[in-house]
Design a protein around this motif. Structure first.
Motif, mmCIF file in Angstrom:
data_model
loop_
_atom_site.group_PDB
_atom_site.id
_atom_site.type_symbol
_atom_site.label_atom_id
_atom_site.label_comp_id
_atom_site.label_asym_id
_atom_site.label_seq_id
_atom_site.Cartn_x
_atom_site.Cartn_y
_atom_site.Cartn_z
ATOM 1 N N THR A 85 0.027 7.945 -7.895
ATOM 2 C CA THR A 85 0.922 8.888 -8.570
ATOM 3 C C THR A 85 0.810 8.836 -10.088
ATOM 4 O O THR A 85 0.633 9.865 -10.747
ATOM 5 C CB THR A 85 2.383 8.637 -8.137
ATOM 6 N N ALA A 86 0.911 7.656 -10.693
ATOM 7 C CA ALA A 86 0.864 7.545 -12.152
ATOM 8 C C ALA A 86 -0.461 8.075 -12.694
ATOM 9 O O ALA A 86 -0.488 8.826 -13.680
ATOM 10 C CB ALA A 86 1.088 6.106 -12.594
ATOM 11 N N CYS A 87 -1.553 7.704 -12.066
ATOM 12 C CA CYS A 87 -2.867 8.158 -12.525
ATOM 13 C C CYS A 87 -3.029 9.663 -12.320
ATOM 14 O O CYS A 87 -3.545 10.362 -13.185
ATOM 15 C CB CYS A 87 -3.981 7.387 -11.816
ATOM 16 N N LYS A 90 -1.266 11.636 -14.899
ATOM 17 C CA LYS A 90 -1.876 11.500 -16.234
ATOM 18 C C LYS A 90 -3.315 12.026 -16.298
ATOM 19 O O LYS A 90 -4.015 11.785 -17.269
ATOM 20 C CB LYS A 90 -1.841 10.040 -16.664
ATOM 21 N N CYS A 123 -3.651 3.518 -5.129
ATOM 22 C CA CYS A 123 -3.203 2.806 -6.321
ATOM 23 C C CYS A 123 -4.010 1.524 -6.541
ATOM 24 O O CYS A 123 -4.189 0.723 -5.624
ATOM 25 C CB CYS A 123 -1.719 2.470 -6.215
ATOM 26 N N CYS A 127 -0.999 0.858 -13.206
ATOM 27 C CA CYS A 127 -0.296 2.097 -13.547
ATOM 28 C C CYS A 127 -0.052 2.249 -15.044
ATOM 29 O O CYS A 127 -0.063 3.361 -15.568
ATOM 30 C CB CYS A 127 1.026 2.175 -12.789
ATOM 31 N N GLY A 128 0.142 1.155 -15.747
ATOM 32 C CA GLY A 128 0.363 1.206 -17.188
ATOM 33 C C GLY A 128 -0.868 1.640 -17.965
ATOM 34 O O GLY A 128 -0.782 1.967 -19.143
ATOM 35 N N ALA A 130 -2.884 4.157 -16.798
ATOM 36 C CA ALA A 130 -3.252 5.431 -16.180
ATOM 37 C C ALA A 130 -3.783 6.426 -17.209
ATOM 38 O O ALA A 130 -3.304 6.451 -18.335
ATOM 39 C CB ALA A 130 -2.037 6.020 -15.469
#
Length: 160
Positions: A85-87, A90, A123, A127-128, A130
């Protein structure tokens, strides 16, 4: 079913013999086969099943359950693009498309020249950073400059 060469068959036989009789040998054998061969050929699954006295379906189930196992040979350079999701939010889709174009390769396939394999993955736990891609085991994060991605792929391809 593909045929494997005698050298690969010998490596598989050595791995099976080394782990036979140990606790939890199926996964150990599969890891070793994957490390030696780059993938897990069906013939290896047959040998592992026989050595561990389990069905081939059981071994195949383990292979297909765990994402780190593959039944197809990979290219010389493996690229994993996180689609978590995060990637995704972004820009992972654009990143994946750019990498596929630069490598002349489809998603979850190997390029015709055997140089690249591109996998869209779940995943990756970064995530940080991304959007994230792992190229030959090295994490590349915050990838937003698609020209930089193309240059990286080009540098890898020309170093061959």
């Amino acid at each position: 079913m593909e045929k494997i060469n005698a050298e690969t068959r010998k490596k598989i036989d050595e791995i099976v013999a080394r782990h036979k009789g140990k606790m939890g040998p199926v996964k150990l054998m599969l890891h070793d086969v994957q490390n030696e061969c780059g993938y897990i050929p069906f013939e290896a699954m047959l040998k592992i099943a026989d050595a561990c006295d389990v069905s081939v379906a059981n071994v195949y189930g383990v292979v297909t359950f765990y994402a780190q196992f593959t039944t197809q040979p990979k290219g010389k350079h493996v690229i994993n693009v996180c689609m978590g999701t995060a990637c995704y939010v972004k820009g992972a889709q654009q990143l994946l498309e750019t990498i596929c174009e630069a490598c002349d390769c489809e998603v979850n396939k190997t390029s015709p020249d055997g140089l690249f394999s591109i996998d869209a993955t779940r995943c990756l736990g970064a995530c940080g950073l991304a959007p994230v891609a792992i190229i030959d085991g090295k994490v590349h994060g915050n990838i937003t400059d698609m020209n930089e991605v193309k240059q990286l792929i080009s540098a890898i391809a020309t170093s061959e």
